[in-house]
Design a protein around this motif. Structure first.
Motif, mmCIF file in Angstrom:
data_model
loop_
_atom_site.group_PDB
_atom_site.id
_atom_site.type_symbol
_atom_site.label_atom_id
_atom_site.label_comp_id
_atom_site.label_asym_id
_atom_site.label_seq_id
_atom_site.Cartn_x
_atom_site.Cartn_y
_atom_site.Cartn_z
ATOM 1 N N SER A 1 0.855 -1.194 0.000
ATOM 2 C CA SER A 1 0.000 0.000 0.000
ATOM 3 C C SER A 1 0.891 1.243 0.000
ATOM 4 C CB SER A 1 -0.937 -0.018 1.208
ATOM 5 O OG SER A 1 -2.203 0.478 0.830
ATOM 6 N N GLY A 2 0.248 2.417 -0.026
ATOM 7 C CA GLY A 2 1.020 3.649 -0.184
ATOM 8 C C GLY A 2 1.905 3.972 1.009
ATOM 9 N N SER A 3 1.384 3.804 2.226
ATOM 10 C CA SER A 3 2.173 4.166 3.405
ATOM 11 C C SER A 3 3.412 3.279 3.549
ATOM 12 C CB SER A 3 1.311 4.114 4.671
ATOM 13 O OG SER A 3 0.245 5.029 4.539
ATOM 14 N N PRO A 4 3.261 1.938 3.453
ATOM 15 C CA PRO A 4 4.469 1.104 3.491
ATOM 16 C C PRO A 4 5.427 1.404 2.343
ATOM 17 C CG PRO A 4 2.487 -0.278 3.511
ATOM 18 C CD PRO A 4 2.027 1.141 3.453
ATOM 19 N N ASN B 1 5.975 4.377 1.024
ATOM 20 C CA ASN B 1 6.736 5.565 1.427
ATOM 21 C C ASN B 1 7.751 5.215 2.514
ATOM 22 O OD1 ASN B 1 5.782 7.410 -0.389
ATOM 23 N ND2 ASN B 1 4.195 8.237 0.962
ATOM 24 N N HIS C 1 0.291 14.281 3.235
ATOM 25 C CA HIS C 1 -0.138 12.991 3.784
ATOM 26 C C HIS C 1 0.606 12.719 5.089
ATOM 27 C CE1 HIS C 1 -0.448 8.509 3.988
ATOM 28 N NE2 HIS C 1 -1.700 8.833 3.715
ATOM 29 N N THR D 1 2.391 10.337 5.914
ATOM 30 C CA THR D 1 3.750 9.832 5.675
ATOM 31 C C THR D 1 4.699 10.914 5.161
ATOM 32 O OG1 THR D 1 3.059 9.118 3.468
ATOM 33 C CG2 THR D 1 3.037 7.444 5.208
ATOM 34 N N HIS D 2 4.216 12.142 5.072
ATOM 35 C CA HIS D 2 5.082 13.238 4.630
ATOM 36 C C HIS D 2 5.577 14.049 5.829
ATOM 37 C CE1 HIS D 2 2.930 13.186 0.396
ATOM 38 N NE2 HIS D 2 3.408 12.007 0.767
ATOM 39 N N HIS E 1 0.366 15.159 -3.128
ATOM 40 C CA HIS E 1 -0.395 15.459 -1.915
ATOM 41 C C HIS E 1 -1.705 14.682 -1.854
ATOM 42 C CE1 HIS E 1 1.844 18.891 -3.691
ATOM 43 N NE2 HIS E 1 2.484 18.738 -2.553
ATOM 44 N N SER E 2 -2.393 14.787 -0.708
ATOM 45 C CA SER E 2 -3.662 14.068 -0.515
ATOM 46 C C SER E 2 -4.879 14.957 -0.723
ATOM 47 C CB SER E 2 -3.748 13.512 0.913
ATOM 48 O OG SER E 2 -2.797 12.511 1.101
ATOM 49 N N SER F 1 0.045 9.421 -5.599
ATOM 50 C CA SER F 1 -1.010 8.468 -5.232
ATOM 51 C C SER F 1 -2.396 8.899 -5.712
ATOM 52 C CB SER F 1 -1.062 8.296 -3.713
ATOM 53 O OG SER F 1 0.064 7.589 -3.288
ATOM 54 N N HIS F 2 -2.702 10.185 -5.533
ATOM 55 C CA HIS F 2 -4.042 10.649 -5.895
ATOM 56 C C HIS F 2 -4.227 10.828 -7.397
ATOM 57 C CE1 HIS F 2 -7.001 11.455 -2.758
ATOM 58 N NE2 HIS F 2 -5.977 11.210 -1.962
ATOM 59 N N MET G 1 6.104 7.465 -6.293
ATOM 60 C CA MET G 1 5.284 6.423 -5.659
ATOM 61 C C MET G 1 3.827 6.703 -6.005
ATOM 62 S SD MET G 1 3.105 5.161 -3.259
ATOM 63 C CE MET G 1 2.784 6.384 -1.985
ATOM 64 N N THR H 1 -0.201 4.912 -5.172
ATOM 65 C CA THR H 1 -1.115 3.829 -4.850
ATOM 66 C C THR H 1 -1.774 3.421 -6.165
ATOM 67 O OG1 THR H 1 -2.798 5.487 -4.346
ATOM 68 C CG2 THR H 1 -1.610 4.558 -2.478
ATOM 69 N N HIS I 1 -5.020 2.134 -6.242
ATOM 70 C CA HIS I 1 -6.478 1.977 -6.082
ATOM 71 C C HIS I 1 -7.264 3.280 -6.149
ATOM 72 C CE1 HIS I 1 -4.360 2.089 -2.150
ATOM 73 N NE2 HIS I 1 -5.318 2.924 -1.801
ATOM 74 N N LYS I 2 -6.603 4.379 -6.441
ATOM 75 C CA LYS I 2 -7.343 5.655 -6.465
ATOM 76 C C LYS I 2 -7.720 5.964 -7.920
ATOM 77 C CE LYS I 2 -5.450 7.224 -2.134
ATOM 78 N NZ LYS I 2 -4.154 6.984 -1.593
HETATM 79 C C1 LIG Z 1 -0.515 11.247 -1.163
HETATM 80 C C2 LIG Z 1 -0.717 9.922 -0.482
HETATM 81 N N1 LIG Z 1 0.354 9.158 -0.189
HETATM 82 C C3 LIG Z 1 0.224 7.979 0.434
HETATM 83 C C4 LIG Z 1 -1.007 7.484 0.785
HETATM 84 C C5 LIG Z 1 -1.094 6.196 1.568
HETATM 85 O O1 LIG Z 1 -1.739 5.193 0.918
HETATM 86 P P1 LIG Z 1 -2.380 3.926 1.720
HETATM 87 O O2 LIG Z 1 -3.630 4.427 2.343
HETATM 88 O O3 LIG Z 1 -2.560 2.936 0.634
HETATM 89 O O4 LIG Z 1 -1.372 3.505 2.739
HETATM 90 C C6 LIG Z 1 -2.160 8.226 0.490
HETATM 91 C C7 LIG Z 1 -3.497 7.689 0.831
HETATM 92 O O5 LIG Z 1 -4.409 8.307 1.194
HETATM 93 C C8 LIG Z 1 -2.014 9.501 -0.139
HETATM 94 O O6 LIG Z 1 -3.066 10.275 -0.394
#
Ligand SMILES: Cc1ncc(COP(=O)(O)O)c(C=O)c1O
Length: 407
Positions: A93-96, A98, A122, A124-125, A170-171, A198-199, A220, A222, A224-225
């Motif tokens: 997934s996105g967080s792992p 990053n 996000h 993780t930033h 960004h998110s 990701s977005h 990086m 994700t 699934h968006k």
């Molecule tokens: C910019 C960004 N990076 C990373 C992520 C993390 O993705 P995940 O929820 O799959 O861990 C998200 C998810 O919302 C995101 O918006």
């Protein structure tokens, strides 16, 4: 009767209820989407039975003849789709993902620069509650008083704090990101540049948002968006970082790859190269623009006065006072309109009680909504925000709209 229904009615019923919820509500969560039946078939395939620690041709288990071919296909398609030199398709997934990028490129305690969570970044930033804020030294840029990223501020901060890594992407930011300008600043201060798309990756893949390639060191996303694939992520990078990134995923932070999801990613990447996907991404953008305009036409302020991508931020402060985002999101849910509360730039209210809403169009667009339908959605949202008493009536209109459009 399906096997699941026969064996475990409780789980079957809950899945059926969720399927019904998805078809009878308007889903405007900007990070959600609906993947194709083909993607879901690959997701639930026998590939999830296989262990394959390592990479194609270099596994720690036998029996990976076909798994190797699946992963190589996903890698090749990811590289082709984004024009990248190297792809790692294993992040769960996105967080792992990053986390693994930090592991590959930084030492604990190193300084980095990313967008403030309150302005659209996000967790993780560099949030203090996240590994990125606990193990590394975050510095943050934000947005100006109109809600736009100020590249002069990014440049000034980068020269001041000399980060080892600069993160773009960004998110909750509705405007186009100038990846080239971020890379130029990174080069000036000797930093690496990570674009977290990701977005917006579906829009990038369709050529409807500037690409971070070839300027960026690591990208990086994700899957699934807006990309409309299975849950998961990929890391793309220049060849010079390939070894470090691969090692940081395995053995650095993950074990056996989720092969079913890697196959589903391969399917989604092929879909994303099709003319139909380009049409879809174009419709996502059109729908987001119409939604923003409709809301503004009905007196609902939108941060930055519109959007360049799939999402927009509503600022409720002028209408309802600060801190009313969560309450409004819950009210909208009673009307069958699903979204999330979000901070707005310079929000006086805390992040757990923010003053705005984030709305996105990827899922409604996948379900067949076009401009005219989205205009109706905008009018319904505006009417509930302005008068909570109309929520039950709006619920009926939402059900009618869903019955007419969603298959
Ligand atoms: C910019 C960004 N990076 C990373 C992520 C993390 O993705 P995940 O929820 O799959 O861990 C998200 C998810 O919302 C995101 O918006």
């Amino acid at each position: 009767m399906t096997a699941l229904q026969e064996q475990d009615e409780t789980v079957y019923d809950l899945i059926e209820k969720e399927a019904k919820r998805q078809k009878t509500t308007l889903n405007l969560i900007a990070s959600e989407n609906i993947s194709s039946r083909a993607v879901r078939e690959a997701t639930s395939s026998v590939l999830s039975h296989k262990y394959s620690e390592g990479y194609p041709g270099k596994r720690y288990y036998q029996g990976n003849e076909f798994i190797d071919q699946v992963e190589q296909l996903a890698i090749d398609r990811a590289k082709q789709l984004f024009g990248a030199e190297h792809a790692n398709v294993q992040p769960i997934s996105g967080s792992p993902a990053n986390f693994s990028i930090f592991l590959a490129l930084l030492e604990p305690g190193d300084a980095f620069l990313g967008m403030d969570l309150a302005c659209g970044g996000h967790l993780t930033h560099g949030s203090p509650v996240n590994f990125s804020g606990k193990l590394y030294k975050p510095h943050h840029y934000g947005v100006d008083k109109n809600g736009f990223i100020d590249m002069d501020e990014v440049k000034q901060l980068a020269h001041q704090v000399k980060p080892k890594l600069i993160i773009s992407g960004h998110s909750a930011y509705a405007r186009e990101i100038d990846f080239e300008a971020f890379s130029t600043i990174a080069q000036e201060v000797g930093a690496l540049h990570l674009a977290d798309i990701s977005h917006i990756s579906g829009l990038v893949a369709a050529g409807l948002h500037k690409s971070p390639f070839p300027h960026t060191d690591v990208v990086m996303t994700t899957t699934h968006k807006t990309l409309r694939g299975p849950r998961g992520a990929i890391i793309l990078c220049k060849q010079e970082h390939a070894q470090a990134i691969d090692k940081a995923i395995f053995p650095g932070s993950q074990g056996g790859p989720h092969n079913n999801l890697i196959a589903a990613k391969a399917v989604a990447f092929q879909e994303a190269m099709s003319p139909a996907f380009k049409k879809y991404a174009h419709q996502v953008l059109q729908n987001a623009k119409v939604l923003a305009q409709t809301l503004m036409d009905h007196g609902i302020p939108v941060v930055t006065g519109g959007t360049d991508n799939h999402l927009l931020l509503v600022d409720l402060q002028g209408l309802l006072g600060p801190g009313k985002g969560a309450q409004t999101a819950k009210l909208l849910e009673t009307a069958g309109i699903i979204c999330n509360a979000n901070s707005v730039p310079y929000d006086p209210a805390p992040p757990y009680k923010p003053s705005g809403l984030r709305l996105g169009t990827p899922m409604l667009t996948s379900q067949g909504f076009t401009e005219q339908d989205i205009q109706t959605v905008g009018v319904l949202i505006a009417s509930v925000i302005k008068d909570p008493k109309v929520a039950p009536q709006v619920r009926k209109s939402v059900l009618d709209l869903c019955a007419r459009i969603i298959q």
